[in-house]
Design a protein around this motif. Structure first.
Motif, PDB file in Angstrom:
ATOM      1  N   VAL A 395       0.491  -1.327  -0.216  1.00 31.58           N
ATOM      2  CA  VAL A 395       0.240   0.224   0.013  1.00 31.58           C
ATOM      3  C   VAL A 395       0.543   1.037   0.025  1.00 31.58           C
ATOM      4  O   VAL A 395       0.639   2.142   0.085  1.00 31.58           O
ATOM      5  CB  VAL A 395      -1.173  -0.273   1.078  1.00 31.58           C
ATOM      6  N   ARG A 396       1.781   1.105  -0.053  1.00 31.10           N
ATOM      7  CA  ARG A 396       3.048   2.407  -0.260  1.00 31.10           C
ATOM      8  C   ARG A 396       3.858   2.090  -1.245  1.00 31.10           C
ATOM      9  O   ARG A 396       4.230   2.959  -1.734  1.00 31.10           O
ATOM     10  CB  ARG A 396       3.978   2.163   1.206  1.00 31.10           C
ATOM     11  N   VAL A 397       3.291   1.599  -2.889  1.00 32.93           N
ATOM     12  CA  VAL A 397       3.595   1.638  -4.463  1.00 32.93           C
ATOM     13  C   VAL A 397       2.599   2.031  -4.494  1.00 32.93           C
ATOM     14  O   VAL A 397       1.362   0.590  -4.763  1.00 32.93           O
ATOM     15  CB  VAL A 397       4.265   0.677  -4.239  1.00 32.93           C
ATOM     16  N   ILE A 398       2.470   3.080  -4.871  1.00 32.95           N
ATOM     17  CA  ILE A 398       1.032   3.585  -5.428  1.00 32.95           C
ATOM     18  C   ILE A 398       0.805   2.639  -7.203  1.00 32.95           C
ATOM     19  O   ILE A 398       1.284   2.446  -7.518  1.00 32.95           O
ATOM     20  CB  ILE A 398       0.292   4.823  -5.357  1.00 32.95           C
ATOM     21  N   GLY A 399      -0.600   2.219  -6.627  1.00 28.64           N
ATOM     22  CA  GLY A 399      -0.318   1.477  -8.511  1.00 28.64           C
ATOM     23  C   GLY A 399      -0.111  -0.172  -8.149  1.00 28.64           C
ATOM     24  O   GLY A 399       0.223  -0.219  -7.786  1.00 28.64           O
ATOM     25  N   ALA A 432       8.318   6.098   3.189  1.00 28.83           N
ATOM     26  CA  ALA A 432       8.698   6.428   1.749  1.00 28.83           C
ATOM     27  C   ALA A 432       7.841   6.282   1.062  1.00 28.83           C
ATOM     28  O   ALA A 432       6.845   5.194   1.551  1.00 28.83           O
ATOM     29  CB  ALA A 432      10.007   6.309   1.248  1.00 28.83           C
ATOM     30  N   VAL A 433       6.804   6.239   0.422  1.00 25.45           N
ATOM     31  CA  VAL A 433       5.976   6.402  -0.927  1.00 25.45           C
ATOM     32  C   VAL A 433       6.333   6.136  -2.175  1.00 25.45           C
ATOM     33  O   VAL A 433       6.732   7.562  -2.408  1.00 25.45           O
ATOM     34  CB  VAL A 433       4.685   7.234  -0.393  1.00 25.45           C
ATOM     35  N   LEU A 434       6.733   5.357  -2.923  1.00 29.24           N
ATOM     36  CA  LEU A 434       6.721   5.752  -4.409  1.00 29.24           C
ATOM     37  C   LEU A 434       5.250   5.623  -4.668  1.00 29.24           C
ATOM     38  O   LEU A 434       4.596   4.369  -5.357  1.00 29.24           O
ATOM     39  CB  LEU A 434       7.169   3.858  -5.239  1.00 29.24           C
ATOM     40  N   THR A 435       5.958   6.482  -5.605  1.00 28.53           N
ATOM     41  CA  THR A 435       4.395   7.522  -6.433  1.00 28.53           C
ATOM     42  C   THR A 435       4.098   6.902  -7.804  1.00 28.53           C
ATOM     43  O   THR A 435       5.274   6.000  -8.107  1.00 28.53           O
ATOM     44  CB  THR A 435       3.980   9.235  -6.156  1.00 28.53           C
ATOM     45  N   ASN A 436       2.963   6.920  -7.888  1.00 26.12           N
ATOM     46  CA  ASN A 436       2.820   6.314  -9.270  1.00 26.12           C
ATOM     47  C   ASN A 436       3.412   7.190 -10.386  1.00 26.12           C
ATOM     48  O   ASN A 436       3.076   6.967 -11.931  1.00 26.12           O
ATOM     49  CB  ASN A 436       1.101   5.962  -9.974  1.00 26.12           C
ATOM     50  N   VAL A 437       4.004   8.365 -10.414  1.00 27.43           N
ATOM     51  CA  VAL A 437       4.055   9.471 -10.808  1.00 27.43           C
ATOM     52  C   VAL A 437       5.668  10.198 -11.567  1.00 27.43           C
ATOM     53  O   VAL A 437       6.402   9.245 -10.727  1.00 27.43           O
ATOM     54  CB  VAL A 437       3.641  11.066 -10.115  1.00 27.43           C
ATOM     55  N   ARG A 438       5.529   9.686 -13.092  1.00 29.04           N
ATOM     56  CA  ARG A 438       7.176   9.396 -13.352  1.00 29.04           C
ATOM     57  C   ARG A 438       7.393  11.382 -13.496  1.00 29.04           C
ATOM     58  O   ARG A 438       6.280  11.691 -14.449  1.00 29.04           O
ATOM     59  CB  ARG A 438       7.885   8.775 -14.384  1.00 29.04           C
ATOM     60  N   SER A 439       8.234  11.816 -13.296  1.00 30.20           N
ATOM     61  CA  SER A 439       9.207  13.070 -14.070  1.00 30.20           C
ATOM     62  C   SER A 439      10.037  12.925 -15.027  1.00 30.20           C
ATOM     63  O   SER A 439      10.698  12.710 -14.495  1.00 30.20           O
ATOM     64  CB  SER A 439       8.726  14.068 -12.790  1.00 30.20           C
ATOM     65  N   ARG A 492      13.115  12.709  -8.061  1.00 26.85           N
ATOM     66  CA  ARG A 492      12.433  14.013  -7.365  1.00 26.85           C
ATOM     67  C   ARG A 492      11.835  13.241  -6.556  1.00 26.85           C
ATOM     68  O   ARG A 492      11.145  12.151  -5.929  1.00 26.85           O
ATOM     69  CB  ARG A 492      11.530  13.857  -8.884  1.00 26.85           C
ATOM     70  N   VAL A 493      11.880  14.270  -5.223  1.00 27.22           N
ATOM     71  CA  VAL A 493      11.258  14.220  -4.098  1.00 27.22           C
ATOM     72  C   VAL A 493      10.429  15.405  -3.608  1.00 27.22           C
ATOM     73  O   VAL A 493      10.105  16.357  -3.658  1.00 27.22           O
ATOM     74  CB  VAL A 493      12.256  14.089  -2.847  1.00 27.22           C
ATOM     75  N   VAL A 494       9.049  14.383  -2.772  1.00 29.21           N
ATOM     76  CA  VAL A 494       8.565  15.324  -2.113  1.00 29.21           C
ATOM     77  C   VAL A 494       7.924  14.951  -0.869  1.00 29.21           C
ATOM     78  O   VAL A 494       7.435  14.378  -0.337  1.00 29.21           O
ATOM     79  CB  VAL A 494       6.507  15.363  -2.949  1.00 29.21           C
ATOM     80  N   TYR A 495       7.175  16.433  -0.305  1.00 28.25           N
ATOM     81  CA  TYR A 495       7.440  15.993   1.189  1.00 28.25           C
ATOM     82  C   TYR A 495       5.053  16.459   1.523  1.00 28.25           C
ATOM     83  O   TYR A 495       4.654  17.238   0.938  1.00 28.25           O
ATOM     84  CB  TYR A 495       7.733  16.526   2.170  1.00 28.25           C
ATOM     85  N   ASP A 496       5.150  15.367   2.137  1.00 30.93           N
ATOM     86  CA  ASP A 496       3.371  15.608   2.099  1.00 30.93           C
ATOM     87  C   ASP A 496       2.408  16.058   3.498  1.00 30.93           C
ATOM     88  O   ASP A 496       3.807  16.250   4.365  1.00 30.93           O
ATOM     89  CB  ASP A 496       2.735  13.892   2.071  1.00 30.93           C
ATOM     90  N   ILE A 497       2.192  17.354   3.088  1.00 32.60           N
ATOM     91  CA  ILE A 497       1.714  18.436   4.405  1.00 32.60           C
ATOM     92  C   ILE A 497       0.213  18.379   4.767  1.00 32.60           C
ATOM     93  O   ILE A 497      -0.046  19.439   5.310  1.00 32.60           O
ATOM     94  CB  ILE A 497       2.514  20.079   3.545  1.00 32.60           C
ATOM     95  N   THR A 498      -0.146  17.187   4.703  1.00 38.16           N
ATOM     96  CA  THR A 498      -1.351  17.326   4.732  1.00 38.16           C
ATOM     97  C   THR A 498      -1.273  16.357   5.849  1.00 38.16           C
ATOM     98  O   THR A 498      -0.576  15.555   6.192  1.00 38.16           O
ATOM     99  CB  THR A 498      -2.290  16.454   3.823  1.00 38.16           C
ATOM    100  N   SER A 499      -2.451  16.574   7.297  1.00 37.47           N
ATOM    101  CA  SER A 499      -2.712  15.509   8.255  1.00 37.47           C
ATOM    102  C   SER A 499      -3.728  15.295   7.996  1.00 37.47           C
ATOM    103  O   SER A 499      -4.423  15.059   7.188  1.00 37.47           O
ATOM    104  CB  SER A 499      -2.806  16.962   9.296  1.00 37.47           C
TER     105      SER A 499
END
Ligand code: XMP
Length: 508
Positions: A395-399, A432-439, A492-499
């Motif tokens: 559940v941390r590899v999206i998709g 860490a979460v591996l998003t399904n987004v590539r950039s 690319r690395v992003v930080y999740d800032i939602t509670s």
């Protein structure tokens, strides 16, 4: 048998917290519904009773009440908030409804105390208030022992009968010296001696388990999480050679995790089975991207693998479950909407015959489970482990999930954990979460087209709500640099800032 304090629950939001605080004072307690028959309460021979708060007014038609006989048992009582009002009301005092109240209070409140009361050592301090109704006249025989500017009875007592009441919440950390007030009630009023320690618990459980199990065979599903690890250590101490632990490696675990679990239990005298089912799980999950479907597949597959392994060991008499006390307190609390089907891994196998279930941790809070683990000599990395979902990295590899994606995530996650721990960030869960987004990125002079990783770190006490952690930029910087330099296919690395809410802790 330990001295026991019974906490009668009148629907307060802090019932668990009160119980944890009492346990922190080394006193065993149980939370029971206010409807518990008085015969049962009597039979438990409690050293004291605590009435919790609750959302009602004592005058509400459906307000939870209790028979007055409770006050004839000769057992000390501490009423908290609604519990205090109920005590006042039942014993002939006056509770004034919120409608004509000027004494409504919420939050941190300056309070003065009578130090002649055994509960209070200080003359003044902040208390945490949350009430509409207030006590305007105490029952006969009671004296007022604390006040605030607007609340005439912030505490009351009848020393002779050992009845005490506080309008505020001593269990909430915002109440200065609240824990010491509870401790004073337990030790100086109820006569508790502090016989609830994990050292004692380990000893009595080991004896009890030996007696129950006899020469039977015991089976345990070991996930490597805190609860199942501590249960395994306890059972192993009690009936070592008769215990088999099956550790199903789903392939969805973090870096080095499987080896760490194995190392902790390899030489413990039990029969330890590590079953590498990662290929099987990967196959079943191939092409699946829906989070709930992933959970379902993993839950079902887990049971299947466990059953197949269990069959190999033959006869089983007892099955161990790592149920802990909050699971028991929380079970049966209404039908909340299912956001995620969390409790899907480690359910009961249908095709393993056993006589009985053993739940050696069912009386313990999480911090007590950890303390017990330390007492039993488990390594700190297992005992203080942050929660990790049953479906693991799935559940941390999206998709959809592939071996390669899992490998990338494992390395990225190790970096997050290392740096956050090194920096001493007080996060309760971080990964860490591996998003399904590539950039598109640029590395050296070349174009890259690689994955974006998200860092998640939250502070929370109950995991039901959570705040995103305010990680210093310097730490985020280090994580980001290390990730793109050390882990292939991350650019690319992003930080999740939602509670939470509105987000959940996990991404899926
Ligand atoms: P959420 O994502 O719902 O997570 O905010 C709350 C806590 O539960 C964990 N979690 C799970 N645990 N099986 C589990 O055993 C699951 O399917 C699952 N999903 C989330 C999550 O890690 C957090 O601690």
């Amino acid at each position: 048998m330990n001295q026991t304090v019974i906490i009668l629950d009148f629907g307060g939001q802090y019932n668990q917290l009160i119980a944890r605080r009492v346990r922190e004072c080394n006193v065993y307690c149980e939370v029971l519904p206010y409807t518990t028959p008085i015969e049962k309460i009597k039979a438990m021979q409690p050293a004291g009773l605590i009435f919790t708060g609750g959302p009602n007014s004592v005058y509400d038609q459906n307000a939870p009440h209790i028979g007055k006989e409770i006050f004839t048992l000769g057992v000390p009582v501490l009423g908290i908030c609604y519990g205090c009002q109920l005590m006042a009301y039942l014993l002939g005092g006056v509770v004034s409804p919120a409608s004509d109240a000027t004494a409504r209070e919420y939050g941190k409140t300056q309070t003065t105390y009578q130090t002649s009361s055994v509960l209070f050592a200080d003359e003044a301090g902040i208390s945490w208030m949350s009430h509409g109704d207030y006590i305007s006249a105490v029952p006969e025989g009671f004296t007022v022992t604390a006040k605030t500017d607007v609340c005439p009875v912030a505490a009351m007592e009848c020393k002779e009968k050992k009845f005490y009441g506080v309008q505020f919440h001593p269990e909430v950390s915002h109440t200065e010296n609240g824990l010491s007030m509870l401790r004073r009630f337990l030790y100086d009023v109820c006569g508790c001696v502090g016989d609830w320690t994990m050292e004692n618990y380990a000893k009595t459980q080991v004896d009890a388990i030996r007696q129950k199990v006899g020469d039977g065979r015991v089976l345990l599903a070991l996930s490597g999480g805190v609860d199942s690890s501590v249960a395994a250590a306890l059972l192993s101490k009690a009936v070592g050679g008769q215990l088999t632990c099956i550790f199903v490696d789903t392939g969805m675990m973090r870096k080095n995790e499987g080896d760490e679990v194995e190392a902790a239990f390899q030489n413990s005298g039990m029969h330890f089975v590590r079953c590498d089912a990662s290929e099987q799980f990967l196959q079943k999950l191939s092409g699946v991207s829906d989070p709930e479907k992933k959970r379902r597949i993993i839950g079902e597959e887990f049971i299947r693998v466990f059953e197949a392994e269990a069959k190999k060991i033959g006869r089983v008499d007892f099955l161990v479950q790592g149920t802990i006390y909050p699971d028991i307190i929380e079970s049966g609390l209404g039908d909340a909407a299912v956001i995620k089907s969390h409790h899907n891994v480690g359910g009961l196998p249908e095709h393993v015959d056993f006589k009985e279930i053993i739940e050696p941790l069912r009386l313990l809070f999480k911090d007590e489970v950890r303390a017990l683990g330390r007492e039993l000599g488990l390594p700190e990395y297992l005992v203080s482990r942050q929660p990790f979902p049953g479906p693991g990295l799935a559940v941390r590899v999206i998709g959809d999930i592939t071996k390669d994606k899992l490998a990338i995530l494992r390395e990225a996650d190790a970096v997050v954990r290392e740096e956050i721990e090194k920096a001493g960030i007080p996060a309760n869960q971080y990964f860490a979460v591996l998003t399904n987004v590539r950039s598109v990125g640029v590395m050296g002079d070349a174009r890259t087209y690689d994955y974006m990783v998200a860092i998640r770190a939250v502070t929370t006490s109950d995991f039901m709500t959570a705040d995103y952690c305010k990680i210093p930029y310097a730490v985020l910087d280090r994580i980001s640099n290390r990730m793109v330099n050390e882990v292939k296919h991350i650019n690319r690395v992003v930080y999740d800032i939602t509670s939470k809410p509105p987000a959940t802790i996990e991404f899926e």
